[in-house]
Design an enzyme around this catalytic site. Structure first.
Site, mmCIF file in Angstrom:
data_model
loop_
_atom_site.group_PDB
_atom_site.id
_atom_site.type_symbol
_atom_site.label_atom_id
_atom_site.label_comp_id
_atom_site.label_asym_id
_atom_site.label_seq_id
_atom_site.Cartn_x
_atom_site.Cartn_y
_atom_site.Cartn_z
ATOM 1 N N THR A 168 0.835 -1.209 0.000
ATOM 2 C CA THR A 168 0.000 0.000 0.000
ATOM 3 C C THR A 168 0.864 1.251 0.000
ATOM 4 O O THR A 168 1.947 1.252 0.575
ATOM 5 C CB THR A 168 -0.866 -0.029 1.281
ATOM 6 O OG1 THR A 168 -1.818 -1.061 1.125
ATOM 7 C CG2 THR A 168 -1.576 1.280 1.542
ATOM 8 N N ARG A 196 -14.048 -7.542 -0.201
ATOM 9 C CA ARG A 196 -13.346 -7.181 1.038
ATOM 10 C C ARG A 196 -12.827 -5.742 0.961
ATOM 11 O O ARG A 196 -12.228 -5.346 -0.032
ATOM 12 C CB ARG A 196 -12.185 -8.148 1.256
ATOM 13 C CG ARG A 196 -11.343 -7.860 2.513
ATOM 14 C CD ARG A 196 -10.127 -7.038 2.199
ATOM 15 N NE ARG A 196 -9.228 -6.905 3.348
ATOM 16 C CZ ARG A 196 -8.185 -6.069 3.389
ATOM 17 N NH1 ARG A 196 -7.920 -5.310 2.365
ATOM 18 N NH2 ARG A 196 -7.426 -6.002 4.446
ATOM 19 N N GLY A 198 -10.433 -2.992 3.045
ATOM 20 C CA GLY A 198 -9.456 -2.917 4.135
ATOM 21 C C GLY A 198 -9.531 -1.598 4.886
ATOM 22 O O GLY A 198 -10.525 -0.863 4.826
ATOM 23 N N ASP A 199 -8.448 -1.309 5.574
ATOM 24 C CA ASP A 199 -8.401 -0.106 6.416
ATOM 25 C C ASP A 199 -8.141 1.167 5.612
ATOM 26 O O ASP A 199 -8.524 2.264 6.041
ATOM 27 C CB ASP A 199 -7.300 -0.246 7.475
ATOM 28 C CG ASP A 199 -5.922 -0.434 6.840
ATOM 29 O OD1 ASP A 199 -5.808 -1.195 5.854
ATOM 30 O OD2 ASP A 199 -4.962 0.200 7.317
ATOM 31 N N THR A 219 -0.163 1.175 6.700
ATOM 32 C CA THR A 219 -0.012 0.000 5.842
ATOM 33 C C THR A 219 0.121 -1.198 6.755
ATOM 34 O O THR A 219 0.643 -1.078 7.862
ATOM 35 C CB THR A 219 1.200 0.110 4.910
ATOM 36 O OG1 THR A 219 1.389 -1.165 4.258
ATOM 37 C CG2 THR A 219 2.482 0.483 5.638
ATOM 38 N N GLY A 220 -0.354 -2.360 6.307
ATOM 39 C CA GLY A 220 -0.239 -3.550 7.150
ATOM 40 C C GLY A 220 -1.510 -4.362 7.111
ATOM 41 O O GLY A 220 -2.306 -4.258 6.177
ATOM 42 N N GLY A 222 -4.786 -4.887 7.423
ATOM 43 C CA GLY A 222 -5.845 -3.893 7.507
ATOM 44 C C GLY A 222 -6.934 -4.193 8.521
ATOM 45 O O GLY A 222 -7.439 -3.282 9.191
HETATM 46 N N1 ASP Z 1 -3.527 -2.201 4.700
HETATM 47 C C1 ASP Z 1 -3.834 -2.721 3.395
HETATM 48 C C2 ASP Z 1 -5.111 -3.498 3.446
HETATM 49 O O1 ASP Z 1 -5.330 -4.199 4.413
HETATM 50 C C3 ASP Z 1 -2.773 -3.613 2.848
HETATM 51 C C4 ASP Z 1 -1.405 -2.995 2.744
HETATM 52 O O2 ASP Z 1 -1.005 -2.211 3.603
HETATM 53 O O3 ASP Z 1 -0.684 -3.316 1.768
HETATM 54 O O4 ASP Z 1 -5.860 -3.426 2.495
#
Ligand code: ASP
Length: 300
Positions: A168, A196, A198-199, A219-220, A222
Site C-alpha cells: 500500500t 473485502r 481494508g483499512d 499500511t499492514g 488492515g
Molecule cells: N492495509 C492494506 C489493506 O489491508 C494492505 C497494505 O497495507 O498493503 O488493504
C-alpha cells in the site's frame, strides 16, 4: 510561515527484495517526493501535495496501488483509496474500483464533488466516469509478479500474504500554513475475498487528518488497523493524553501488535513534526522538507 514536510510510504513487510526491486522502489519513492515537494516548497497545500505524491506511487508498479496492485482470490483487481484534509476534516474515499486509473483522485472527487465520504464498487465506478476521470482497461493495472504471487498464495491454501509484503502507498504532509492532509491508496491483500474492504479507505482507520493533532497513513494487516481505529486513535491520544506524535504512533502500533496485527504508520503534525514506525522487518518510506530528504526500506 511554518515549515513544510512530506512523509510517504510504499508498504511494509518482510521486504525480501532483490537489488533491482529495492532500487525500483526507492526510485519510486524519490519520484513521489519530487512531486509532493514541488507543491509544498512554493507554498502549495498539503492536500494537493499528498494527492500529487500518491498519484506517482499509484502509477509505479513497485507498489500495491494503482498499477502493480495485488489480485483478489478471483484474479481481479479491486482498488481502495482515501484522502482527508485536516483543515476542515473533509474526507473522500473509494473502494472496489476496477478501471479508474487514479483511485486517489477519485477519492478526492468524492470529497469535493459529492455529499458523501465513501463510494464503492459500481457506484464508485459510475461516479468516477460522470466526473470524467481517466479510466483504463483492468489489465493495465496487472503485472506478472502479482499474478505469480496469487498462484503461490492460492497453492498454499489461500492464506493471506500477511508475512510477505504489504505494498500500500500513502502520503502525509504539513504545509507552510500549518495544515495537514493524508492520502492512502491500495490494491488490498493478495487473495482477498472479493468485496473485502481494508483499512486504507476507512476514515479513522488507515487514513486520517486533523489539524488539531496529526495526519496519518497506514499500511499492514488492515483488519487489525480497522479494529484499532488506528488513525483516529493516534490523533485522540495526542489531543486527550497530550502525547507527542512519535509516542502516540508507537502506542497505536503496540496496540495493534497486541491484537495480533502488524504494519506501519507515517504521520506529521501541524507543528511540522514527522514520525514513522513499523512492526515488520521493513517499510518503504521517505521524507522531505526544506533541509533535505531521506528514503529507506530496511532499518529504522
Ligand atoms: N492495509 C492494506 C489493506 O489491508 C494492505 C497494505 O497495507 O498493503 O488493504
Amino acid at each position: 510561515m511554518g515549515r513544510w514536510r512530506l512523509v510517504i510510504h510504499g508498504g511494509c513487510g518482510a521486504m525480501r527484495l532483490t537489488a533491482e526491486e529495492e532500487a525500483a522502489g526507492l526510485a519510486g519513492l524519490n519520484g513521489a517526493l519530487d512531486a509532493g515537494q514541488a507543491v509544498l516548497r512554493p507554498g502549495g497545500t498539503a492536500l494537493d501535495a499528498v494527492e500529487a505524491a500518491a498519484r506517482q506511487l499509484e502509477d509505479h508498479p513497485a507498489f500495491n496501488a494503482g498499477r502493480g496492485s495485488v489480485l483478489n482470490a478471483e484474479g481481479r483487481i479491486e482498488l481502495d483509496a482515501a484522502i482527508m484534509d485536516g483543515r476542515t476534516r473533509a474526507a473522500g474515499a473509494v473502494a472496489g474500483l476496477r478501471t479508474v486509473r487514479s483511485p486517489i483522485t477519485a477519492a478526492r472527487a468524492v470529497m469535493e464533488r459529492s455529499p458523501h465520504v465513501l463510494l464503492s464498487f459500481d457506484g464508485a465506478e459510475e461516479f468516477a466516469r460522470e466526473q470524467g476521470l481517466e479510466t483504463v482497461d483492468p489489465g493495465w493495472f496487472e503485472i506478472p509478479e502479482r499474478r505469480a504471487m496469487l498462484s503461490k498464495v492460492l497453492d498454499a491454501g489461500g492464506a493471506f500474504d500477511a508475512d510477505v509484503k504489504y505494498g500500500t502507498i500513502g502520503a502525509v504532509a504539513v504545509d507552510v500554513h500549518g495544515h495537514v492532509a493524508a492520502a492512502t491508496s491500495t490494491g488490498g491483500l493478495t487473495a482477498k475475498r472479493w468485496g473485502r474492504i481494508g483499512d486504507s479507505p476507512l476514515i479513522g482507520a488507515g487514513t486520517y487528518a486533523d489539524d488539531r493533532a496529526a495526519a496519518i497513513s497506514a499500511t499492514g494487516s488492515g483488519e487489525y488497523f480497522i479494529r484499532a481505529a488506528a488513525g483516529h486513535e493516534l490523533t485522540a491520544r495526542m489531543r486527550m493524553l497530550g502525547e507527542d506524535l512519535q509516542t502516540a504512533l508507537d502506542a497505536v502500533l503496540a496496540d495493534i501488535a497486541e491484537l495480533g496485527g502488524k504494519g506501519g504508520l507515517i504521520a506529521v503534525s501541524p507543528q511540522g513534526e514527522a514520525a514513522w514506525g513499523f512492526t515488520t522487518a521493513g517499510m518503504y518510506r521517505g521524507r522531505a522538507d526544506a533541509e533535505g530528504r531521506q528514503v529507506a526500506v530496511h532499518g529504522f
